[in-house]
Design a protein around this motif. Structure first.
Motif, PDB file in Angstrom:
ATOM      1  N   GLN A 147      54.915  44.374   7.700  1.00 51.57           N
ATOM      2  CA  GLN A 147      54.369  44.440   9.059  1.00 51.57           C
ATOM      3  C   GLN A 147      53.105  43.588   9.186  1.00 51.57           C
ATOM      4  OE1 GLN A 147      53.670  48.606   9.646  1.00 51.57           O
ATOM      5  NE2 GLN A 147      55.765  49.022  10.332  1.00 51.57           N
ATOM      6  N   LEU A 148      52.231  43.670   8.172  1.00 45.37           N
ATOM      7  CA  LEU A 148      50.990  42.892   8.205  1.00 45.37           C
ATOM      8  C   LEU A 148      51.269  41.390   8.150  1.00 45.37           C
ATOM      9  CD1 LEU A 148      48.832  45.118   5.833  1.00 45.37           C
ATOM     10  CD2 LEU A 148      48.514  44.832   8.302  1.00 45.37           C
ATOM     11  N   ILE A 149      52.239  41.006   7.332  1.00 52.63           N
ATOM     12  CA  ILE A 149      52.612  39.589   7.228  1.00 52.63           C
ATOM     13  C   ILE A 149      53.129  39.092   8.572  1.00 52.63           C
ATOM     14  CG2 ILE A 149      54.286  37.988   6.224  1.00 52.63           C
ATOM     15  CD1 ILE A 149      54.023  39.625   3.595  1.00 52.63           C
ATOM     16  N   ARG A 150      54.052  39.856   9.162  1.00 58.09           N
ATOM     17  CA  ARG A 150      54.640  39.429  10.435  1.00 58.09           C
ATOM     18  C   ARG A 150      53.565  39.338  11.535  1.00 58.09           C
ATOM     19  NH1 ARG A 150      59.749  41.896  13.826  1.00 58.09           N
ATOM     20  NH2 ARG A 150      59.521  40.446  15.558  1.00 58.09           N
ATOM     21  N   ALA A 151      52.721  40.358  11.609  1.00 55.58           N
ATOM     22  CA  ALA A 151      51.685  40.370  12.650  1.00 55.58           C
ATOM     23  C   ALA A 151      50.773  39.153  12.517  1.00 55.58           C
ATOM     24  CB  ALA A 151      50.876  41.664  12.574  1.00 55.58           C
ATOM     25  N   ARG A 152      50.369  38.834  11.303  1.00 61.75           N
ATOM     26  CA  ARG A 152      49.480  37.688  11.092  1.00 61.75           C
ATOM     27  C   ARG A 152      50.201  36.375  11.400  1.00 61.75           C
ATOM     28  NH1 ARG A 152      44.565  35.504  11.569  1.00 61.75           N
ATOM     29  NH2 ARG A 152      44.267  33.880  10.020  1.00 61.75           N
ATOM     30  N   ARG A 153      51.467  36.277  10.978  1.00 63.96           N
ATOM     31  CA  ARG A 153      52.236  35.058  11.262  1.00 63.96           C
ATOM     32  C   ARG A 153      52.333  34.841  12.770  1.00 63.96           C
ATOM     33  NH1 ARG A 153      57.075  34.291  13.081  1.00 63.96           N
ATOM     34  NH2 ARG A 153      57.848  36.383  12.597  1.00 63.96           N
ATOM     35  N   GLU A 154      52.640  35.899  13.491  1.00 56.41           N
ATOM     36  CA  GLU A 154      52.749  35.792  14.946  1.00 56.41           C
ATOM     37  C   GLU A 154      51.391  35.472  15.579  1.00 56.41           C
ATOM     38  OE1 GLU A 154      54.675  39.476  16.003  1.00 56.41           O
ATOM     39  OE2 GLU A 154      56.660  38.630  15.603  1.00 56.41           O
ATOM     40  N   GLN A 155      50.335  36.071  15.039  1.00 57.36           N
ATOM     41  CA  GLN A 155      48.987  35.791  15.542  1.00 57.36           C
ATOM     42  C   GLN A 155      48.656  34.309  15.401  1.00 57.36           C
ATOM     43  OE1 GLN A 155      45.758  37.412  13.160  1.00 57.36           O
ATOM     44  NE2 GLN A 155      44.552  37.810  14.995  1.00 57.36           N
ATOM     45  N   MET A 156      49.111  33.722  14.302  1.00 60.09           N
ATOM     46  CA  MET A 156      48.855  32.296  14.054  1.00 60.09           C
ATOM     47  C   MET A 156      49.861  31.384  14.768  1.00 60.09           C
ATOM     48  SD  MET A 156      47.628  32.155  10.108  1.00 60.09           S
ATOM     49  CE  MET A 156      47.162  30.441  10.281  1.00 60.09           C
ATOM     50  N   ARG A 157      50.827  32.008  15.439  1.00 61.58           N
ATOM     51  CA  ARG A 157      51.862  31.280  16.170  1.00 61.58           C
ATOM     52  C   ARG A 157      52.674  30.375  15.255  1.00 61.58           C
ATOM     53  NH1 ARG A 157      48.694  30.330  21.861  1.00 61.58           N
ATOM     54  NH2 ARG A 157      48.332  32.536  22.159  1.00 61.58           N
ATOM     55  N   LEU A 158      52.966  30.911  14.077  1.00 66.19           N
ATOM     56  CA  LEU A 158      53.827  30.213  13.122  1.00 66.19           C
ATOM     57  C   LEU A 158      55.225  30.814  13.205  1.00 66.19           C
ATOM     58  CD1 LEU A 158      51.496  30.155   9.981  1.00 66.19           C
ATOM     59  CD2 LEU A 158      52.004  28.238  11.506  1.00 66.19           C
ATOM     60  N   SER A 159      56.219  29.999  12.968  1.00 69.08           N
ATOM     61  CA  SER A 159      57.592  30.498  12.919  1.00 69.08           C
ATOM     62  C   SER A 159      57.898  30.970  11.495  1.00 69.08           C
ATOM     63  CB  SER A 159      58.575  29.396  13.311  1.00 69.08           C
ATOM     64  OG  SER A 159      58.591  28.377  12.312  1.00 69.08           O
ATOM     65  N   GLN A 160      58.970  31.728  11.370  1.00 67.15           N
ATOM     66  CA  GLN A 160      59.402  32.113  10.030  1.00 67.15           C
ATOM     67  C   GLN A 160      59.727  30.861   9.223  1.00 67.15           C
ATOM     68  OE1 GLN A 160      62.640  34.934  10.397  1.00 67.15           O
ATOM     69  NE2 GLN A 160      61.199  36.654  10.406  1.00 67.15           N
ATOM     70  N   GLN A 161      60.275  29.847   9.878  1.00 61.49           N
ATOM     71  CA  GLN A 161      60.607  28.592   9.189  1.00 61.49           C
ATOM     72  C   GLN A 161      59.341  27.925   8.651  1.00 61.49           C
ATOM     73  OE1 GLN A 161      63.956  27.429   8.786  1.00 61.49           O
ATOM     74  NE2 GLN A 161      62.840  26.341   7.186  1.00 61.49           N
ATOM     75  N   ASP A 162      58.257  27.954   9.429  1.00 64.31           N
ATOM     76  CA  ASP A 162      56.993  27.366   8.972  1.00 64.31           C
ATOM     77  C   ASP A 162      56.548  28.008   7.661  1.00 64.31           C
ATOM     78  OD1 ASP A 162      56.758  25.729  11.274  1.00 64.31           O
ATOM     79  OD2 ASP A 162      55.634  27.284  12.354  1.00 64.31           O
TER      80      ASP A 162
END
Length: 124
Positions: A11-26
């Protein structure tokens, strides 16, 4: 503080990734893994290895201790995380010497109490 569960880490990884506006592919590109493998990791279906956790933290520009549920204000956790990052930046041929030095320091100061004693402070 107890370490976070695998689902909490995800959950923490996903939240931070989304906060940074990165895709899963990135992120998966940075980890050199398929997007599907990363997706399973981020959904908590796959356990995150220590190596991947460190890489994810670097990609997401946060400390690995945060993803583990440790208090980000905990200085000892912060220092450990910094040591790991510095070690990984050392040229591979110099890592054995660095590891020997780190082990020597750990043997000399296995816990924070020795630091206080060396500074002349005692706990009562």
């Amino acid at each position: 503080m107890m370490a976070a569960s695998q689902s909490k880490i995800a959950q923490l990884i996903r939240a931070r990734r989304e906060q940074m506006r990165l895709s899963q592919q990135d992120v998966s590109n940075g980890l050199e893994m398929s997007r599907g493998s990363y997706s399973r990791l981020e959904s908590g279906q796959t356990t995150v290895s220590a190596e991947d956790l460190t890489k994810i933290a670097a990609i997401l520009q946060i400390r690995a201790c945060y993803l583990l549920g440790e208090d980000p204000e905990d200085e000892s956790a912060t220092r450990r995380d910094d040591v790991v990052r510095l070690y990984e930046d050392i040229e591979p041929d110099m890592q054995p010497a660095a590891l020997a030095m780190i082990q020597g320091l750990h043997d000399k100061f296995p816990s924070g109490e020795e630091d206080n004693e060396a500074a002349g402070e005692t706990r009562h």
